[in-house]
Structure formats: C-alpha cells, structure tokens
Design a protein around this motif. Sequence first.
Motif, PDB file in Angstrom:
ATOM      1  N   LYS A 160      -3.459 -12.615   6.310  1.00  0.00           N
ATOM      2  CA  LYS A 160      -2.790 -11.648   6.831  1.00  0.00           C
ATOM      3  C   LYS A 160      -1.294 -11.557   7.214  1.00  0.00           C
ATOM      4  CE  LYS A 160      -6.818 -10.412   9.943  1.00  0.00           C
ATOM      5  NZ  LYS A 160      -7.251  -9.701  11.934  1.00  0.00           N
ATOM      6  N   LYS A 161      -0.599  -9.952   6.653  1.00  0.00           N
ATOM      7  CA  LYS A 161       1.211  -9.888   7.250  1.00  0.00           C
ATOM      8  C   LYS A 161       0.900  -8.627   7.786  1.00  0.00           C
ATOM      9  CE  LYS A 161       5.134  -9.300   5.593  1.00  0.00           C
ATOM     10  NZ  LYS A 161       6.573 -10.591   6.655  1.00  0.00           N
ATOM     11  N   ASN A 162       1.725  -8.524   9.121  1.00  0.00           N
ATOM     12  CA  ASN A 162       1.923  -7.934   9.960  1.00  0.00           C
ATOM     13  C   ASN A 162       4.002  -7.069   9.126  1.00  0.00           C
ATOM     14  OD1 ASN A 162       0.660  -8.648  12.529  1.00  0.00           O
ATOM     15  ND2 ASN A 162       1.349 -10.197  12.086  1.00  0.00           N
ATOM     16  N   VAL A 163       3.927  -6.203   8.749  1.00  0.00           N
ATOM     17  CA  VAL A 163       4.750  -5.531   8.000  1.00  0.00           C
ATOM     18  C   VAL A 163       5.850  -4.973   8.961  1.00  0.00           C
ATOM     19  CG1 VAL A 163       5.282  -3.292   6.953  1.00  0.00           C
ATOM     20  CG2 VAL A 163       3.294  -4.384   6.035  1.00  0.00           C
ATOM     21  N   VAL A 164       5.616  -5.043  10.372  1.00  0.00           N
ATOM     22  CA  VAL A 164       6.372  -4.472  10.869  1.00  0.00           C
ATOM     23  C   VAL A 164       5.930  -5.967  12.106  1.00  0.00           C
ATOM     24  CG1 VAL A 164       6.769  -3.215  12.840  1.00  0.00           C
ATOM     25  CG2 VAL A 164       6.199  -2.150  11.265  1.00  0.00           C
ATOM     26  N   PRO A 165       6.641  -6.947  12.150  1.00  0.00           N
ATOM     27  CA  PRO A 165       7.026  -7.457  12.956  1.00  0.00           C
ATOM     28  C   PRO A 165       6.187  -8.980  13.764  1.00  0.00           C
ATOM     29  CG  PRO A 165       8.698  -8.628  11.283  1.00  0.00           C
ATOM     30  CD  PRO A 165       8.314  -7.668  11.409  1.00  0.00           C
ATOM     31  N   ARG A 166       5.706  -8.920  15.179  1.00  0.00           N
ATOM     32  CA  ARG A 166       4.834  -8.358  16.099  1.00  0.00           C
ATOM     33  C   ARG A 166       6.421  -9.191  17.177  1.00  0.00           C
ATOM     34  NH1 ARG A 166       0.543 -13.206  15.594  1.00  0.00           N
ATOM     35  NH2 ARG A 166      -1.819 -11.563  14.188  1.00  0.00           N
ATOM     36  N   GLU A 167       7.419  -9.488  16.333  1.00  0.00           N
ATOM     37  CA  GLU A 167       8.760  -9.872  17.464  1.00  0.00           C
ATOM     38  C   GLU A 167       8.910  -8.786  18.006  1.00  0.00           C
ATOM     39  OE1 GLU A 167      12.106 -11.268  15.918  1.00  0.00           O
ATOM     40  OE2 GLU A 167      11.423 -11.998  14.001  1.00  0.00           O
ATOM     41  N   CYS A 179      -4.708  -9.648  -2.200  1.00  0.00           N
ATOM     42  CA  CYS A 179      -3.368  -9.333  -2.304  1.00  0.00           C
ATOM     43  C   CYS A 179      -3.360  -8.811  -2.618  1.00  0.00           C
ATOM     44  CB  CYS A 179      -2.872 -11.018  -2.578  1.00  0.00           C
ATOM     45  SG  CYS A 179      -0.975 -10.725  -2.679  1.00  0.00           S
ATOM     46  N   VAL A 180      -2.263  -7.614  -1.503  1.00  0.00           N
ATOM     47  CA  VAL A 180      -1.999  -6.794  -1.913  1.00  0.00           C
ATOM     48  C   VAL A 180      -1.099  -6.367  -3.115  1.00  0.00           C
ATOM     49  CG1 VAL A 180      -2.884  -5.408   0.130  1.00  0.00           C
ATOM     50  CG2 VAL A 180      -0.144  -5.969  -0.102  1.00  0.00           C
ATOM     51  N   VAL A 181       0.145  -7.166  -3.263  1.00  0.00           N
ATOM     52  CA  VAL A 181       1.322  -7.391  -4.101  1.00  0.00           C
ATOM     53  C   VAL A 181       0.077  -8.004  -5.177  1.00  0.00           C
ATOM     54  CG1 VAL A 181       3.013  -8.814  -4.912  1.00  0.00           C
ATOM     55  CG2 VAL A 181       2.196  -7.880  -2.440  1.00  0.00           C
ATOM     56  N   CYS A 182       0.120  -8.798  -5.403  1.00  0.00           N
ATOM     57  CA  CYS A 182      -1.037  -9.634  -6.738  1.00  0.00           C
ATOM     58  C   CYS A 182      -2.112  -9.568  -7.135  1.00  0.00           C
ATOM     59  CB  CYS A 182      -0.427 -11.110  -6.606  1.00  0.00           C
ATOM     60  SG  CYS A 182      -1.357 -12.080  -5.904  1.00  0.00           S
ATOM     61  N   GLY A 183      -3.490  -9.168  -6.081  1.00  0.00           N
ATOM     62  CA  GLY A 183      -4.603  -9.276  -6.485  1.00  0.00           C
ATOM     63  C   GLY A 183      -5.156 -10.180  -6.700  1.00  0.00           C
ATOM     64  N   ASP A 199      -0.661  -1.314   9.488  1.00  0.00           N
ATOM     65  CA  ASP A 199       0.253  -2.271   8.934  1.00  0.00           C
ATOM     66  C   ASP A 199       0.279  -3.913   8.963  1.00  0.00           C
ATOM     67  OD1 ASP A 199       3.166  -0.639   9.150  1.00  0.00           O
ATOM     68  OD2 ASP A 199       2.781  -0.203  11.154  1.00  0.00           O
ATOM     69  N   VAL A 200      -1.136  -4.595   8.755  1.00  0.00           N
ATOM     70  CA  VAL A 200      -1.411  -5.716   8.794  1.00  0.00           C
ATOM     71  C   VAL A 200      -2.314  -5.318   7.119  1.00  0.00           C
ATOM     72  CG1 VAL A 200      -3.607  -7.367   9.783  1.00  0.00           C
ATOM     73  CG2 VAL A 200      -1.983  -6.039  11.311  1.00  0.00           C
ATOM     74  N   LEU A 201      -1.497  -5.957   6.685  1.00  0.00           N
ATOM     75  CA  LEU A 201      -2.079  -6.010   4.767  1.00  0.00           C
ATOM     76  C   LEU A 201      -1.976  -7.736   4.700  1.00  0.00           C
ATOM     77  CD1 LEU A 201       0.798  -4.297   3.448  1.00  0.00           C
ATOM     78  CD2 LEU A 201      -1.750  -3.650   4.263  1.00  0.00           C
ATOM     79  N   TRP A 218      -1.539   5.200   2.211  1.00  0.00           N
ATOM     80  CA  TRP A 218      -0.848   4.362   3.147  1.00  0.00           C
ATOM     81  C   TRP A 218       0.554   4.740   2.822  1.00  0.00           C
ATOM     82  CZ3 TRP A 218       3.295   1.505   3.225  1.00  0.00           C
ATOM     83  CH2 TRP A 218       3.677   0.523   4.441  1.00  0.00           C
ATOM     84  N   SER A 219       1.088   5.129   4.681  1.00  0.00           N
ATOM     85  CA  SER A 219       1.907   5.484   4.271  1.00  0.00           C
ATOM     86  C   SER A 219       2.963   5.276   4.796  1.00  0.00           C
ATOM     87  CB  SER A 219       1.960   7.434   4.511  1.00  0.00           C
ATOM     88  OG  SER A 219       3.266   7.890   5.051  1.00  0.00           O
ATOM     89  N   VAL A 220       4.698   5.489   4.802  1.00  0.00           N
ATOM     90  CA  VAL A 220       5.537   4.767   5.359  1.00  0.00           C
ATOM     91  C   VAL A 220       5.352   5.512   6.786  1.00  0.00           C
ATOM     92  CG1 VAL A 220       8.345   4.113   5.704  1.00  0.00           C
ATOM     93  CG2 VAL A 220       6.794   3.821   3.596  1.00  0.00           C
ATOM     94  N   THR A 221       5.425   7.090   6.483  1.00  0.00           N
ATOM     95  CA  THR A 221       5.493   7.746   7.417  1.00  0.00           C
ATOM     96  C   THR A 221       3.849   8.407   8.513  1.00  0.00           C
ATOM     97  OG1 THR A 221       4.716   8.989   6.821  1.00  0.00           O
ATOM     98  CG2 THR A 221       7.332   9.215   6.849  1.00  0.00           C
ATOM     99  N   HIS A 222       3.360   7.135   8.491  1.00  0.00           N
ATOM    100  CA  HIS A 222       2.361   7.213   9.019  1.00  0.00           C
ATOM    101  C   HIS A 222       1.902   7.525  10.037  1.00  0.00           C
ATOM    102  CE1 HIS A 222      -2.680   5.633   9.683  1.00  0.00           C
ATOM    103  NE2 HIS A 222      -1.533   5.916  10.678  1.00  0.00           N
ATOM    104  N   ASN A 223       2.601   6.740  11.540  1.00  0.00           N
ATOM    105  CA  ASN A 223       2.192   6.252  13.187  1.00  0.00           C
ATOM    106  C   ASN A 223       3.170   8.219  13.468  1.00  0.00           C
ATOM    107  OD1 ASN A 223       1.290   5.002  14.545  1.00  0.00           O
ATOM    108  ND2 ASN A 223       2.965   4.026  15.404  1.00  0.00           N
ATOM    109  N   GLU A 224       4.270   8.931  12.347  1.00  0.00           N
ATOM    110  CA  GLU A 224       4.405   9.429  12.776  1.00  0.00           C
ATOM    111  C   GLU A 224       3.605  10.878  12.723  1.00  0.00           C
ATOM    112  OE1 GLU A 224       8.025  12.970  11.493  1.00  0.00           O
ATOM    113  OE2 GLU A 224       7.608  11.206  10.751  1.00  0.00           O
ATOM    114  N   GLU A 225       3.441  10.781  11.427  1.00  0.00           N
ATOM    115  CA  GLU A 225       1.932  12.257  11.177  1.00  0.00           C
ATOM    116  C   GLU A 225       0.115  11.788  11.593  1.00  0.00           C
ATOM    117  OE1 GLU A 225       0.972  11.335   7.129  1.00  0.00           O
ATOM    118  OE2 GLU A 225       2.154  10.909   6.671  1.00  0.00           O
ATOM    119  N   ARG A 226      -0.061  10.721  12.440  1.00  0.00           N
ATOM    120  CA  ARG A 226      -0.840  10.007  13.325  1.00  0.00           C
ATOM    121  C   ARG A 226      -0.055  10.641  15.300  1.00  0.00           C
ATOM    122  NH1 ARG A 226      -1.804   6.551  17.435  1.00  0.00           N
ATOM    123  NH2 ARG A 226       0.255   5.274  16.844  1.00  0.00           N
TER     124      ARG A 226
END
Length: 581
Positions: free
Chosen positions: A365-372, A354-358, A388-390, A534-542
């Motif tokens: 799987k958690k989609n940080v940007v929801p699928r909707e 778990c990326v939060v508590c270990g 964005d899948v953690l 892991w970066s907030v601006t990952h997609n912009e850089e890519r």
Amino acid sequence: MEEAMKLKLCITSTILLLSCVGLTYFVLKKRKKRVDAIDAFKYLTIRTVSNTELCDEVVLELKRRCRTYKMVGFDCEWVTDHGKRKPVALMQLSTHDGYCALFRLCHLKAVPNSLKDFLEDKTIYKVGVVPKDDAKYLLHDYSVNLQSTLDIRHIVTAAGYDPGGLAVLSQSLLGITLDKSWRVRCSDWEAETLSERQVHYAAVDAHVAAKIFVKMINSLSRKNTWIFFNKEIANLSDNIDKLCGHYLDINFNSKNNKIDDTANGRCTKINKRREKQNTASARTKPLYTNSFLEAPDGELLCTCDYKKAMWYIEKELADLVKESPFTVRLRFEPAARSVGEVGQYYQIAKENCCVVCGNTNSYIKKNVVPREYRRYFPEVMKDHSCHDVLLLCLSCHQRSNMADLDVRLRLAVECDAPLTNRDFTKFTEDHTVKKVKSAARALLHQRDKIPQERCRQLETTILDYFPECDAITPDLLREAADLQAYVENADYAAHGLKVVEHYIRQDGGLLRLESLWRQHFLQRMRPQHMPRLWSVTHNEERLRVRLLDGRLTNEDLKAIGLTHWIKERESLSLTLTKDNG
C-alpha cells in the motif's frame, strides 16, 4: 660438495638481488605515479565565481560544454563549527573536458537565477558520490531544488567494476591519487580568498566524477551488449538517458548492491536487505476482493472488502443478494448515496496490481499523501481516504518513497518546518551536562585506570558545574552521573503538523496540500494503471457535494482552511431565499 655450495649461494644471491631490483622498481613506479597525480589535471580551466555577472557567463559556458554527455560533475563544501554544519560555502561544477566552476555561495548570499535554473534542469545530470545529500543542503540553505542527481557508483557497478569512494574510484579507474588530506578537506571554505590548494582540491573533486562517468559510459557503449546501449539508437544522449533514468535521485547502498547479469543483458540493482525488510509487508494475496454494497432499493453504493460485507450480514444489517460477484443489500438507508463521478469512483472494481508498472506478483500500500501530514487533517477529510491508498510493487514503492523526499524538503523550507535540524527536535542535548555526566561516570567506575592528571581534569569539569561544592565526594559523583543530558525542546513542533498548520492559513487550505502530493505522484512515477476516475481534485469535489447537502459545518470548513466557502454558502442561501420569496 664445496662447488655445489658455492653454486647454491650464488643462485640465492642472484635471487635476492633481483628481488631488491624488482622491489625498487615497484616503489619508484608507485612514487612516480603519485608525483604524476599532482600534474594530472593541469589542463583544467578553473573559474571562481563570486558575483552575479560572472555567474551568468560561466553558467552559459557550462551549458554549451555539457551537451554531449548531458551531465556535470558536482560537489559541495562547507564549514563545520563545533559539530554543527554551516550553510554550503562552495559548490563545484565541472564538465568532462575540464571546465570547472567554483561558486562561492557564501559570498553570493543568494543563488542567481541563471545558476538556479541550471541546477533545477532535469535534463542535465549532476554526477558525484552521494550527491543527493548535497542536494538536501542546497535546498535547506538556499531553496534550490536540485534535480537529476546521479550517484556515480550506480554507473560504475553497471559497467562491472567495484564501487567505492571518490578517491578509491579515481585510483582504480583513472590511476590518479587524489589529495584527501584532512587539512584541506576541513579547511576554511568561507575564507575571503581560497588558497591554491583549496581551489585545486575543489575543482578536481567535481571533475573526477565527470571523468569517471564518461569512462564508464564509453565502456558500456563499446561492449554493445547492454540493453541500455541499443545499436538502433544512434544518439548517445538517448542511450545515456536509458541507463541513467534508472538511477536518478536514488541513493546508492554500497553494502547491499551487486550486479545481476540477466538474460537480456540488463544490469539490475538488487538491495537484499531492503527486499528482505519489505517482503514481510508485501502482499502476495489480492487486497481488493471487490464485493458490492447496495442500498435498500438496489442502487449500487460502493465496492468493499469481503470481510466488511460479511460483517453487515452477521450483524443483521444487510442481506446476501448473490454469491458471484459477492453482493449484499443494506436493510437501512445510508447516510448518503453516490453522486456524480466522485461517487462513481467508489463503485468501480479495483485491480490488484502495481498502478505504476502493472506488476501483479506482490505489492504494498502506498499513501499518496503521507501519513505524517494526513494524521493532522480534520476528521471530515479523513473520510474515504482509500482514494489516496494505491498499490505499488516493491521496486516502485521504494522509488516513490525516495522521490517523496524532494517534496518533504521543499515543504520544510516553504513552511519553516525543518526535517532534521537538531534545533527543532523534540529533545535537545545539553553538551555541558553530557560532559559533566561522562566525567562523573568515568571517575565512579574507572578511576583506578585513569592517569592522575586526567582525573584532576575530570574533577575540575564537575566542580565547575557545581560551584557551590568545594570537593569531589561520592555523593556528588553519583548526582552528576544521574544528570539528564536531554531536555524537552519547548519550541519543538512536528514537521507534519507545522506543514498542515501553514497550509490551513493559505488559499485553498489543505485541499491544496493534497493536490500537491497527488500531482507529484503522477509527475514522478508516471503510473500506467491508475484506477478509473482517480482525480487530483477528488476531495474538493466530494466536499462540495457535502457542502450542497448541508453536511459541512462552519467549524469543518475552518479546520480545512476553506473559510471562503462559508461566504459562498451564505451567498447561495441568500439567493435561494430570495428565489423562494
């Protein structure tokens, strides 16, 4: 024998008399309790706020009085017209010492900045029963993002008492019977002037929540065995934060929550139903097998799943280099290679925790940007979506999903994309047709059980809908019973689609929407085990790398909402042309 009978009769009479006396005492005691409840809150200081000047003064006083317990009792009232909720008309806030503020939002029209700042202050808990629902309405009606709501039943359960509605809790914990008559609950909260009964009812509802909170906090503090109330922490506020931090902005499920007294004394919420539902989707086996994929010259391209690596070998597109760690080398030149930190992210081995508590026992799987939202992104932005899948454990996954609702509600207001407003659902219900359809079915199947007068009323309902018909016939009843009460809403647009379309038109386009969700995840969940790079601006850089490589078309940029990048590229091309010349 006669003396024995007389003695027996005397004893029986005495028992009956004592029973009657006891019953009378019990009834009188109960009656007295109800009478006392009317005067129980005479000490309240109630301020009704209908203008900005008074609002600023009252909010200042609320701040001063809520310092000790860092909370206010909270509730809202509104009017329902023909089954449809109108905007919140009244909001009640109360401190534990009896200072009650009734904000008449229907007269204020807009929420003053002083009150808005107070409601959005995360350090002040807004305590009540199901306060998160009221928070949704405030966001929808007045764009107020209420923070740190706390359902009082979490604390009641933590203190070892049975949860219930506010009236039940008031009776069982405070010995006070609340006025819950439908005549006041469903009264006109938008009236020019509120009645004395309305004012008292509204103030008491907020104040009782505050009183119960303080009583439970003091109860936990006296026990001195709870991990939340550490003897080494002298500050009551810090101890309160330890307890309440577990329950902020989380709904309470009365049917599935219970107390679990663990070895360290912590009272933990256990939701059996949700746990059972999530168990099927929770992973107990490693998700990341961390196989390695190389270019033909041996340069590392990325880590990948073992099955994917085997697929390349089976298709004779790659060769096995070594078994441990499992590494395969492509036989063809890939479309692109890793560049900078963006590319390095895909080369790093991922941890199965778990990326939060270990937690390493199970994860989802958690989609940080929801699928909707992501489902409406252009294909160029769906590439490499694994960023964005953690992985989150069951508890953190549930907490994260609940926190996501705040962002959804904010986006609903910002982008005019309602989540639950029935005027914006895919299908709308025609209430007139539904009534006619119901009447026809009743007459077709239950006529012999319905009184004659009621049958005539049902027939009138049907004939009013079919004015060309003079009488009720079996064919007419069958036609009416087959009417479609639901019709497609021509104005319908999915919430996710409307949000995506809104951001495409804004500066930063969909990259801004992605960043919003990523920042929200970091702020609310505070993960301690995030993948390196892991970066907030990952997609912009890519995407900038792809832009420089000439692998982004103008159509791609328009679909993302990055039309200004087109001008940047044209300017760069012009500069390069001049330099070459």
